[in-house]
Design an enzyme around this catalytic site. Structure first.
Site, PDB file in Angstrom:
ATOM      1  N   ASN A 191      41.959  40.192  43.715  1.00  0.00           N
ATOM      2  CA  ASN A 191      40.887  39.481  43.412  1.00  0.00           C
ATOM      3  C   ASN A 191      40.361  38.533  44.567  1.00  0.00           C
ATOM      4  OD1 ASN A 191      40.006  39.597  40.731  1.00  0.00           O
ATOM      5  ND2 ASN A 191      41.444  38.304  39.879  1.00  0.00           N
ATOM      6  N   GLU A 206      46.835  39.457  34.220  1.00  0.00           N
ATOM      7  CA  GLU A 206      47.053  40.905  34.633  1.00  0.00           C
ATOM      8  C   GLU A 206      48.201  41.720  33.874  1.00  0.00           C
ATOM      9  OE1 GLU A 206      48.836  38.672  38.121  1.00  0.00           O
ATOM     10  OE2 GLU A 206      47.368  38.356  36.675  1.00  0.00           O
ATOM     11  N   HIS A 222      36.110  38.833  42.169  1.00  0.00           N
ATOM     12  CA  HIS A 222      36.612  38.744  40.426  1.00  0.00           C
ATOM     13  C   HIS A 222      35.991  40.119  40.060  1.00  0.00           C
ATOM     14  CE1 HIS A 222      39.020  35.261  40.474  1.00  0.00           C
ATOM     15  NE2 HIS A 222      38.112  34.697  41.225  1.00  0.00           N
ATOM     16  N   ASP A 239      37.726  42.437  37.635  1.00  0.00           N
ATOM     17  CA  ASP A 239      37.257  42.895  36.017  1.00  0.00           C
ATOM     18  C   ASP A 239      37.243  44.411  35.947  1.00  0.00           C
ATOM     19  OD1 ASP A 239      37.396  40.154  35.819  1.00  0.00           O
ATOM     20  OD2 ASP A 239      35.010  39.857  35.875  1.00  0.00           O
ATOM     21  N   ASP A 298      52.668  44.858  34.444  1.00  0.00           N
ATOM     22  CA  ASP A 298      51.790  43.839  35.151  1.00  0.00           C
ATOM     23  C   ASP A 298      51.137  44.682  36.262  1.00  0.00           C
ATOM     24  OD1 ASP A 298      51.707  40.707  35.799  1.00  0.00           O
ATOM     25  OD2 ASP A 298      51.715  41.820  37.669  1.00  0.00           O
TER      26      ASP A 298
END
Length: 368
Positions: free
Chosen positions: A254, A289, A259, A263, A246
């Site tokens: 984020n 994630e 975002h 990404d 994770d």
């Protein structure tokens, strides 16, 4: 998707070309039977028959050798389609010169039409018409030569009708053959488009669109296969290991940096993990994630260091969208599959180890 090597594709294509060549030899074999029949019937002397068979065997051998040693691959048309259609005409015209009866020469004209049909495998309309009119001009030249040297062999009223009918039939077959060839090419193009579309559908169904990694369903199916394989093996030092991974504080990244930054991190972390694992290991994205790494044929002294190697590789990454000095880190929970244990139980132990790693300060690897 299976990766067929270039050499394998060439061998497959050469095998198909050899099969087509054998079909051509079979058609020429019919001409050879006609020549034999005319000789046995007393319509042909032995000398031209011997020349016919000798030249046919020689040219056929050269064609096979060209295919066997890959010489044909240097040509624009590796199948040598036009040459294979045209070469039988030369020995046939030679034999026809010695046939006194016009009806005997008609046999060769009919067999030549069969040879023209092989053009439907590869030739376009211009090429088909070229071959058709070469056939017709070849026979016209033979009739003119016979008129000059052996006028008693030629009856012009019959030959004129024969030339007209032969030209008409050749033209019709050339047009129909080129139409069939065009349809084959269109069908091949459509099949390639469908194959490409199917591959894209498979890619969409099995891959995560952002990271291009296997999606949750695909990686869990792989995990299930590896569990089944591990359970079939006898007890030994090698086992099946997994790491549930994770990205730390991903939601905060984020929310803070957008975002697009998130990404970029997902894509870069995915590529980094792929580069850090062994060949034969497997990684997939199972959540926003969260990732699952599968380590087949492993052991405790290999799995944890492998997970540590992933952790250090991610920590060393730099991102343009993040401030200088900001480090993206990952936490991992590692577990080894126990004999007789269910897939869900192994995954749960690794997931619990992950949460312990996150609750213990993150950026670390904990083994269940």
């Amino acid at each position: 998707m299976s990766a067929e090597s270039i050499e394998q594709r060439i061998q497959r294509a050469q095998s198909l070309r050899l099969k087509r060549m054998i079909w051509g030899f079979a058609n020429h074999g019919c001409t050879a039977l006609a020549v034999t029949g005319l000789y046995l019937g007393g319509f042909l002397p032995l000398a031209p028959v011997m020349v016919f068979f000798a030249s046919s065997i020689l040219i056929g051998t050269l064609l096979v050798l060209a295919l066997q040693f890959g010489i044909n691959l240097r040509f624009r048309d590796p199948s040598m389609t036009m040459f294979q259609i045209l070469w039988p005409v030369v020995p046939s015209l030679y034999v026809m010169f010695f046939v006194a009866l016009p009806q005997g020469r008609l046999v060769f004209l009919l067999l030549a039409v069969g040879g023209l049909m092989f053009g439907t495998l590869a030739l376009n309309r211009r090429q088909m018409l070229t071959i058709a009119w070469l056939f017709w001009l070849g026979y016209l030249s033979l009739v003119l030569l016979l008129t000059w040297l052996r006028p008693d062999y030629v009856y012009w009223p019959l030959e004129a009708v024969t030339l007209f009918a032969y030209g008409s039939v050749l033209s019709i077959i050339a047009y129909l053959g080129s139409f069939i060839s065009h349809l084959r090419q269109q069908l091949g193009a459509r099949n390639r488009e469908l194959k490409h579309a199917n591959l894209e559908l498979v890619e969409l169904a099995t891959r995560d669109p952002l990271t291009s990694l296997p999606n949750r369903r695909t990686v869990m199916e792989q995990f299930e296969r590896e569990v089944a394989r591990s359970d079939r093996q006898t007890a030994g030092p090698k086992a099946l290991g997994i790491s549930v991974l994770d990205i730390d504080h991903f939601k905060r990244i984020n929310d803070t940096y957008g975002h697009q930054a998130g990404d970029e991190i997902l894509r870069k972390v995915s590529r980094t993990i792929e580069a850090a694992i062994r060949k034969g290991d497997y990684i997939g994205r199972i959540g926003g994630e969260e990732f699952l790494v599968i380590f087949p044929e492993t052991s405790p002294d290999i799995t944890v260091p492998a997970a540590e190697r992933i952790r250090r590789a991610v920590e060393a990454l730099r991102f343009d969208a993040l401030p200088e000095g900001y480090r993206v880190t990952v936490s991992q929970g590692v577990a080894l599959h126990q004999p007789g244990e269910s897939l869900e139980a192994t995954f749960k132990r690794a997931d619990e180890a992950l949460y312990q790693a996150k609750n213990s300060g993150r950026n670390q690897v904990l083994a269940a």
